[in-house]
Design a protein around this motif. Structure first.
Motif, PDB file in Angstrom:
ATOM      1  N   ASN A 263       0.816  -1.218   0.000  1.00  0.00           N
ATOM      2  CA  ASN A 263       0.000   0.000   0.000  1.00  0.00           C
ATOM      3  C   ASN A 263       0.856   1.277   0.000  1.00  0.00           C
ATOM      4  OD1 ASN A 263       1.042  -0.306   2.520  1.00  0.00           O
ATOM      5  ND2 ASN A 263      -0.869   0.120   3.629  1.00  0.00           N
ATOM      6  N   GLU A 264       2.158   1.111  -0.215  1.00  0.00           N
ATOM      7  CA  GLU A 264       3.046   2.280  -0.171  1.00  0.00           C
ATOM      8  C   GLU A 264       3.523   2.707  -1.556  1.00  0.00           C
ATOM      9  OE1 GLU A 264       5.087   1.557   4.238  1.00  0.00           O
ATOM     10  OE2 GLU A 264       6.163   0.950   2.429  1.00  0.00           O
ATOM     11  N   PHE A 265       3.048   2.054  -2.595  1.00  0.00           N
ATOM     12  CA  PHE A 265       3.533   2.353  -3.947  1.00  0.00           C
ATOM     13  C   PHE A 265       2.353   2.649  -4.859  1.00  0.00           C
ATOM     14  CE2 PHE A 265       5.282   1.602  -8.151  1.00  0.00           C
ATOM     15  CZ  PHE A 265       6.590   2.039  -8.055  1.00  0.00           C
ATOM     16  N   ILE A 266       2.343   3.842  -5.418  1.00  0.00           N
ATOM     17  CA  ILE A 266       1.261   4.248  -6.313  1.00  0.00           C
ATOM     18  C   ILE A 266       1.859   4.553  -7.677  1.00  0.00           C
ATOM     19  CG2 ILE A 266      -0.523   5.997  -6.710  1.00  0.00           C
ATOM     20  CD1 ILE A 266      -0.529   6.242  -3.549  1.00  0.00           C
ATOM     21  N   GLU A 267       1.579   3.658  -8.619  1.00  0.00           N
ATOM     22  CA  GLU A 267       2.122   3.852  -9.960  1.00  0.00           C
ATOM     23  C   GLU A 267       1.169   4.723 -10.765  1.00  0.00           C
ATOM     24  OE1 GLU A 267       4.321   1.043 -13.235  1.00  0.00           O
ATOM     25  OE2 GLU A 267       2.348   0.386 -12.594  1.00  0.00           O
ATOM     26  N   VAL A 268       1.668   5.837 -11.246  1.00  0.00           N
ATOM     27  CA  VAL A 268       0.860   6.746 -12.056  1.00  0.00           C
ATOM     28  C   VAL A 268       1.392   6.708 -13.487  1.00  0.00           C
ATOM     29  CG1 VAL A 268       0.040   9.124 -12.352  1.00  0.00           C
ATOM     30  CG2 VAL A 268       0.544   8.265 -10.047  1.00  0.00           C
ATOM     31  N   PHE A 269       0.569   6.213 -14.392  1.00  0.00           N
ATOM     32  CA  PHE A 269       0.977   6.191 -15.797  1.00  0.00           C
ATOM     33  C   PHE A 269       0.611   7.536 -16.422  1.00  0.00           C
ATOM     34  CE2 PHE A 269      -0.190   4.429 -20.256  1.00  0.00           C
ATOM     35  CZ  PHE A 269       1.009   4.884 -20.776  1.00  0.00           C
ATOM     36  N   VAL A 270       1.627   8.297 -16.740  1.00  0.00           N
ATOM     37  CA  VAL A 270       1.423   9.603 -17.382  1.00  0.00           C
ATOM     38  C   VAL A 270       1.339   9.332 -18.883  1.00  0.00           C
ATOM     39  CG1 VAL A 270       2.325  11.940 -17.645  1.00  0.00           C
ATOM     40  CG2 VAL A 270       2.697  10.702 -15.499  1.00  0.00           C
ATOM     41  N   ASN A 271       0.115   9.221 -19.348  1.00  0.00           N
ATOM     42  CA  ASN A 271      -0.157   8.747 -20.703  1.00  0.00           C
ATOM     43  C   ASN A 271      -0.340   9.915 -21.655  1.00  0.00           C
ATOM     44  OD1 ASN A 271      -0.748   7.087 -22.833  1.00  0.00           O
ATOM     45  ND2 ASN A 271      -2.776   6.464 -22.082  1.00  0.00           N
ATOM     46  N   CYS A 272       0.489   9.921 -22.679  1.00  0.00           N
ATOM     47  CA  CYS A 272       0.394  11.001 -23.668  1.00  0.00           C
ATOM     48  C   CYS A 272       0.917  10.434 -24.990  1.00  0.00           C
ATOM     49  CB  CYS A 272       1.246  12.188 -23.210  1.00  0.00           C
ATOM     50  SG  CYS A 272       1.107  13.623 -24.279  1.00  0.00           S
ATOM     51  N   PRO A 273       0.169  10.615 -26.076  1.00  0.00           N
ATOM     52  CA  PRO A 273       0.644  10.082 -27.363  1.00  0.00           C
ATOM     53  C   PRO A 273       2.012  10.644 -27.726  1.00  0.00           C
ATOM     54  CG  PRO A 273      -1.623  10.887 -27.533  1.00  0.00           C
ATOM     55  CD  PRO A 273      -1.104  11.335 -26.207  1.00  0.00           C
ATOM     56  N   VAL A 274       2.836   9.797 -28.308  1.00  0.00           N
ATOM     57  CA  VAL A 274       4.200  10.233 -28.622  1.00  0.00           C
ATOM     58  C   VAL A 274       4.181  11.420 -29.591  1.00  0.00           C
ATOM     59  CG1 VAL A 274       4.607   8.617 -30.561  1.00  0.00           C
ATOM     60  CG2 VAL A 274       6.540   9.399 -29.154  1.00  0.00           C
ATOM     61  N   THR A 275       3.161  11.493 -30.447  1.00  0.00           N
ATOM     62  CA  THR A 275       3.077  12.626 -31.391  1.00  0.00           C
ATOM     63  C   THR A 275       2.930  13.956 -30.637  1.00  0.00           C
ATOM     64  OG1 THR A 275       0.717  12.118 -31.542  1.00  0.00           O
ATOM     65  CG2 THR A 275       2.122  11.348 -33.348  1.00  0.00           C
ATOM     66  N   VAL A 276       2.163  13.920 -29.545  1.00  0.00           N
ATOM     67  CA  VAL A 276       2.002  15.132 -28.722  1.00  0.00           C
ATOM     68  C   VAL A 276       3.318  15.451 -28.000  1.00  0.00           C
ATOM     69  CG1 VAL A 276       0.730  16.181 -26.808  1.00  0.00           C
ATOM     70  CG2 VAL A 276      -0.476  14.711 -28.439  1.00  0.00           C
ATOM     71  N   CYS A 277       3.973  14.423 -27.479  1.00  0.00           N
ATOM     72  CA  CYS A 277       5.268  14.621 -26.797  1.00  0.00           C
ATOM     73  C   CYS A 277       6.273  15.246 -27.763  1.00  0.00           C
ATOM     74  CB  CYS A 277       5.815  13.300 -26.269  1.00  0.00           C
ATOM     75  SG  CYS A 277       4.790  12.544 -24.988  1.00  0.00           S
ATOM     76  N   ILE A 278       6.255  14.782 -29.019  1.00  0.00           N
ATOM     77  CA  ILE A 278       7.188  15.318 -30.030  1.00  0.00           C
ATOM     78  C   ILE A 278       6.882  16.789 -30.316  1.00  0.00           C
ATOM     79  CG2 ILE A 278       7.811  15.173 -32.506  1.00  0.00           C
ATOM     80  CD1 ILE A 278       7.566  12.066 -32.194  1.00  0.00           C
TER      81      ILE A 278
END
Lengths: 215, 215
Positions: free
Chosen positions: B127-142
């Motif tokens: 209960n001490e680990f919270i994985e947050v997937f920061v999801n963003c299309p690679v085209t937007v990241c580019i």
């Protein structure tokens, strides 16, 4: 994105909440209390008792201990001079993060080499590093020998053991010297807590050891 | 001297002040909030804003950020798969120390490999680990590309760049997914803070984002 100090493609990111913000939240300064001395000189016992005392006073503390770090972060390192240096380098970097996080960080490491202790000191600001020389004659350490390591070193089972077949470089100008063969554990901790108080680092904490300073 | 888990001549030392003691002092749980995602997906911006929000609520936070760690603790590491793994291993060990110290620890790292994120998770309690997937299309990241790193990677100047010529393994079961091309930064932080509140981890803090939960 705020950034400084480019190192190839790696940028330093500045966050908005600062060390000072965290200190304000806690009511005390954050410093590295670096305990150095021979194996069995009393570093871990002091760390434990000092943490207990500061916690009781309301301080937020954390102990980075030699043996414990070798179970985690530094599990890949041995005891060659290079590995000992890398051991201390990583610990000093972690201590720096802890100070930045606003914590009174107690480090208990043999840390036999002056150069490495100076590296640790250099990573934080001048008033954030308190070197405590835990001074105890090697003959007394050999008598204590709680983990029978001196016994193993003296019989040749352990090589590169500080105090037996590896050097310990005595600090030139430690901030505090505690002679653990002359003081009780409680007196030793008193000495360190009074020093912190005299330097104005724990002013907002309740300090029983410092009551004679206020009269 | 209390000790357990002997590892050759290195013993685990137990200290008296525990994680629970520190949590009590602070009034909130300590957890790792692990932000993973492509370069420029928004991890550092979220870390900065999330820390600000939790600090304003009275929480004791600290951010371990990819670039910053490479200036200190991990300055000796490059970007080969082995070095990336060692980078994450050390950070996870440090995060574990911070959780033990009672701090809400925000980690912002690309951390492209599932195996490494699982290693990080395994070091702390469930209960001490919270994985947050920061999801963003690679085209937007580019398009964002604030440090022109995608540009360099696409032109071949940087090799082994996650999202271009190195893989990113999408989390199977992240605790939280935030789509940074759809949410504002404030909404993203709201999502994470509400999750922390729903899990009972920050009950004693003043949570404006959670006011609709109390009616």
């Amino acid at each position: 994105m705020d950034s400084k100090k480019p190192k190839s493609d790696v940028y330093w990111v500045k966050f908005e909440i600062s060390k000072e913000d965290r200190r304000k939240l806690k009511g005390h300064a954050s410093v590295v209390i670096w305990l150095t001395g021979l194996p069995a000189s009393g570093k871990t016992s002091i760390a434990r008792e000092l943490e207990k005392r500061l916690h009781e006073m309301g301080g937020h503390t954390y102990v980075l201990d030699g043996d414990n770090m070798r179970h985690g972060l530094n599990r890949d390192l041995g005891f060659s001079k290079e590995d000992r240096q890398e051991n201390i380098r990583r610990i000093a970097e972690v201590a720096k993060l802890f100070v930045d996080a606003g914590i009174i960080t107690i480090c208990a490491f043999v840390s036999p080499f002056k150069e490495d202790r100076e590296t640790a000191r250099s990573l934080v600001e001048a008033n954030e590093f308190i070197e405590v020389f835990v001074n105890c004659p090697v003959t007394v350490c050999i008598e204590r020998d709680p983990k029978s390591l001196y016994k193993k070193a003296l019989s040749g089972q352990i090589k590169s053991f500080t105090g037996v077949n590896d050097p310990y470089e005595v600090p030139d100008c430690p901030d505090i010297v505690v002679e653990t063969n002359k003081l009780t554990l409680s007196e030793t901790v008193d000495t360190i807590v009074k020093h912190l108080n005299d330097k104005g680092l724990i002013e907002d904490l309740k300090c029983s050891a410092c009551s004679d300073n206020t009269g």
